[in-house]
Design a protein around this motif. Structure first.
Motif, short mmCIF file in Angstrom:
data_model
loop_
_atom_site.label_atom_id
_atom_site.label_comp_id
_atom_site.label_asym_id
_atom_site.label_seq_id
_atom_site.Cartn_x
_atom_site.Cartn_y
_atom_site.Cartn_z
N ILE A 1 0.85 -1.19 0.00
CA ILE A 1 0.00 0.00 0.00
C ILE A 1 0.89 1.24 0.00
O ILE A 1 1.68 1.45 0.92
CB ILE A 1 -0.94 0.01 1.22
CG1 ILE A 1 -1.85 -1.23 1.17
CG2 ILE A 1 -1.78 1.30 1.24
CD1 ILE A 1 -2.81 -1.34 2.32
N ASP A 2 0.77 2.02 -1.04
CA ASP A 2 1.61 3.21 -1.24
C ASP A 2 0.74 4.46 -1.13
O ASP A 2 -0.16 4.68 -1.95
CB ASP A 2 2.29 3.13 -2.61
CG ASP A 2 3.20 4.32 -2.86
OD1 ASP A 2 3.71 4.91 -1.89
OD2 ASP A 2 3.39 4.68 -4.05
N ILE A 3 0.99 5.27 -0.10
CA ILE A 3 0.23 6.50 0.11
C ILE A 3 1.14 7.69 -0.18
O ILE A 3 2.13 7.90 0.51
CB ILE A 3 -0.32 6.58 1.56
CG1 ILE A 3 -1.20 5.36 1.86
CG2 ILE A 3 -1.10 7.87 1.77
CD1 ILE A 3 -1.66 5.28 3.31
N GLN A 4 0.80 8.44 -1.21
CA GLN A 4 1.59 9.60 -1.62
C GLN A 4 0.69 10.84 -1.65
O GLN A 4 0.05 11.13 -2.65
CB GLN A 4 2.22 9.36 -2.99
CG GLN A 4 3.21 8.21 -3.04
CD GLN A 4 4.51 8.52 -2.31
OE1 GLN A 4 4.85 9.68 -2.11
NE2 GLN A 4 5.21 7.48 -1.89
N ILE A 5 0.63 11.54 -0.53
CA ILE A 5 -0.23 12.73 -0.44
C ILE A 5 0.57 13.87 0.21
O ILE A 5 1.12 13.70 1.30
CB ILE A 5 -1.51 12.45 0.38
CG1 ILE A 5 -2.34 11.39 -0.35
CG2 ILE A 5 -2.33 13.72 0.58
CD1 ILE A 5 -3.60 11.00 0.37
N GLU A 6 0.62 14.99 -0.46
CA GLU A 6 1.37 16.14 0.04
C GLU A 6 0.67 16.80 1.22
O GLU A 6 -0.56 16.75 1.35
CB GLU A 6 1.58 17.16 -1.09
CG GLU A 6 2.42 16.62 -2.24
CD GLU A 6 2.60 17.65 -3.35
OE1 GLU A 6 2.45 18.87 -3.06
OE2 GLU A 6 2.87 17.26 -4.49
N GLU A 7 1.46 17.45 2.03
CA GLU A 7 0.97 18.12 3.24
C GLU A 7 -0.14 19.12 2.93
O GLU A 7 -1.11 19.26 3.67
CB GLU A 7 2.14 18.83 3.93
CG GLU A 7 1.77 19.66 5.14
CD GLU A 7 1.42 18.82 6.37
OE1 GLU A 7 0.71 19.35 7.25
OE2 GLU A 7 1.84 17.66 6.43
N ARG A 8 -0.02 19.82 1.81
CA ARG A 8 -0.97 20.89 1.49
C ARG A 8 -2.39 20.38 1.25
O ARG A 8 -3.35 21.14 1.28
CB ARG A 8 -0.50 21.68 0.26
CG ARG A 8 -0.36 20.85 -1.00
CD ARG A 8 0.44 21.60 -2.06
NE ARG A 8 0.64 20.80 -3.26
CZ ARG A 8 -0.13 20.88 -4.33
NH1 ARG A 8 -1.17 21.71 -4.33
NH2 ARG A 8 0.13 20.15 -5.39
N HIS A 9 -2.53 19.08 1.00
CA HIS A 9 -3.86 18.52 0.75
C HIS A 9 -4.54 18.03 2.03
O HIS A 9 -5.74 17.73 1.99
CB HIS A 9 -3.76 17.35 -0.23
CG HIS A 9 -3.28 17.73 -1.59
ND1 HIS A 9 -3.88 18.70 -2.36
CD2 HIS A 9 -2.23 17.27 -2.33
CE1 HIS A 9 -3.24 18.82 -3.51
NE2 HIS A 9 -2.23 17.97 -3.51
N LEU A 10 -3.80 17.93 3.11
CA LEU A 10 -4.33 17.30 4.32
C LEU A 10 -5.42 18.10 5.01
O LEU A 10 -6.16 17.58 5.83
CB LEU A 10 -3.19 17.02 5.30
CG LEU A 10 -2.09 16.08 4.79
CD1 LEU A 10 -1.04 15.86 5.87
CD2 LEU A 10 -2.69 14.74 4.35
N GLN A 11 -5.51 19.39 4.69
CA GLN A 11 -6.53 20.23 5.32
C GLN A 11 -7.92 20.03 4.69
O GLN A 11 -8.94 20.43 5.26
CB GLN A 11 -6.14 21.70 5.18
CG GLN A 11 -6.04 22.16 3.72
CD GLN A 11 -5.48 23.54 3.59
OE1 GLN A 11 -5.67 24.36 4.47
NE2 GLN A 11 -4.79 23.82 2.49
N HIS A 12 -7.98 19.42 3.51
CA HIS A 12 -9.26 19.23 2.84
C HIS A 12 -10.08 18.16 3.54
O HIS A 12 -9.58 17.43 4.40
CB HIS A 12 -9.03 18.87 1.37
CG HIS A 12 -8.25 19.90 0.62
ND1 HIS A 12 -8.38 21.24 0.86
CD2 HIS A 12 -7.31 19.78 -0.36
CE1 HIS A 12 -7.57 21.91 0.07
NE2 HIS A 12 -6.90 21.05 -0.68
#
Length: 326
Positions: free
Chosen positions: A125-136
């Motif tokens: 399982i590969d999770i690639q999400i940038e910090e800037r998207h975490l507020q959504h």
């Protein structure tokens, strides 16, 4: 004279009946939509609980734990902690309709830890999400349900490892994608989990959940529910005045406005009818007015009688009679 008057009255009656029917239908539609959302929300919680509490999940988790205890005590302790975290999260979000992507991923990491301990290298399982998207915002348990869906319907083995990728596409969609290697299932999928997610997203987003199936991949794209901070990049500043004679209430209202809509600028706080009239006559109209109905020197309705207000007004009051008058 009688006939025109009668015709006029009849016309008003027809218009009143038509408008009444129209708004009644709107009300019914609104109630129905809320009931459907509530039903989908409850189904989601039950689905999440079932996937965690069902005998197979408990058996597999306890079986994994049994093997870990003699081999690696520290890993066994972490396993119990992650298992506890998954249950606690589901219970804590039972009343939440939407949740931050940060919180959802924090839960998913605990859930993924349990799966990886069970399947080992056979599951990637590969999770690639940038910090800037975490507020959504996202729908609670949506990622967990999609991961569960991939594991449920696909072969997972040493020779056929299952990989699941989770990433954000074009800053607007949260994508869960897995390689397709279907199990030979006698009973087909009910697709309840996917339908539940689609129904809940329909209520909070204008964009549809996108499901794509190719020969080699299964992909679900969830619309990100954008945070106010990103939306504000595309909006101009809103000038707001507050007309409120109680300072604690004015401060509380100002704080709420800043939290909900940070680009709103509180340009003035006014505490009386007299000051409000004077301000309106000497300043450019604001974009929005929050107005308490009862002020120290009279009712705020007097402001309308003494000056022209060219701005939308949101009345605030604790009294029914003033609310009706407003």
């Amino acid at each position: 004279v009688v006939e025109p008057v009668a015709s006029l009255i009849l016309a008003f009656l027809v218009i009143a009946i038509y408008e009444g029917t129209y708004f009644f239908n709107l009300l019914n539609q609104s109630i129905l939509e809320r009931e459907q959302l509530q039903k989908a929300h409850i189904q989601s919680q039950l689905q999440g609980l079932k996937s965690q509490v069902n005998p197979h999940f408990l058996f597999n988790s306890l079986n994994t734990l049994t093997h870990l205890i003699p081999e690696d005590t520290d890993r066994a302790i972490r396993f119990v902690q992650k298992l506890s975290k998954t249950y606690r999260y589901i219970l804590e979000i039972s009343d939440e309709k939407i949740i931050s992507l940060r919180d959802e991923l924090d839960f998913l990491q605990a859930f993924v830890f349990l799966l990886e301990e069970r399947f080992g290298e056979n599951l990637k399982i590969d999770i690639q999400i940038e910090e800037r998207h975490l507020q959504h915002k996202v729908i609670p348990l949506s990622l967990q349900l999609l991961v569960e869906n991939a594991i449920k319907h696909n072969i997972i083995s040493k020779h056929k490892p299952l990989w699941i990728k989770i990433f954000v596409q074009e800053d607007r969609h949260l994508v869960v994608q897995n390689n397709l290697q279907r199990k030979n299932q006698v009973i087909g999928s009910t697709k309840i989990g996917l339908e539940n997610i689609k129904k809940r997203y329909d209520f909070y987003s204008d964009e549809l959940v996108d499901i794509r199936v190719s020969e080699k991949q299964f992909t679900v794209a969830l619309p990100l529910i954008l945070s106010p901070q990103l939306i504000h990049k595309f909006c101009s500043t809103m000038n707001v005045i507050i007309i409120e004679d109680e300072l604690p209430a004015a401060k509380r209202l100002q704080k709420l406005i800043e939290q909900v809509y940070p680009v709103a600028q509180i340009i003035e706080v006014i505490d009386s009818v007299e000051m409000a009239v004077s301000w309106m006559k000497t300043h450019v109209a604001p974009d929005l007015i929050f107005m308490d109905n009862q002020l120290a020197d009279g009712l705020s309705f007097d402001i309308f009688h003494q000056t022209t207000i060219n701005a939308p007004v949101i009345f605030t009051t604790a009294f029914d009679q003033y609310a009706l008058k407003a």
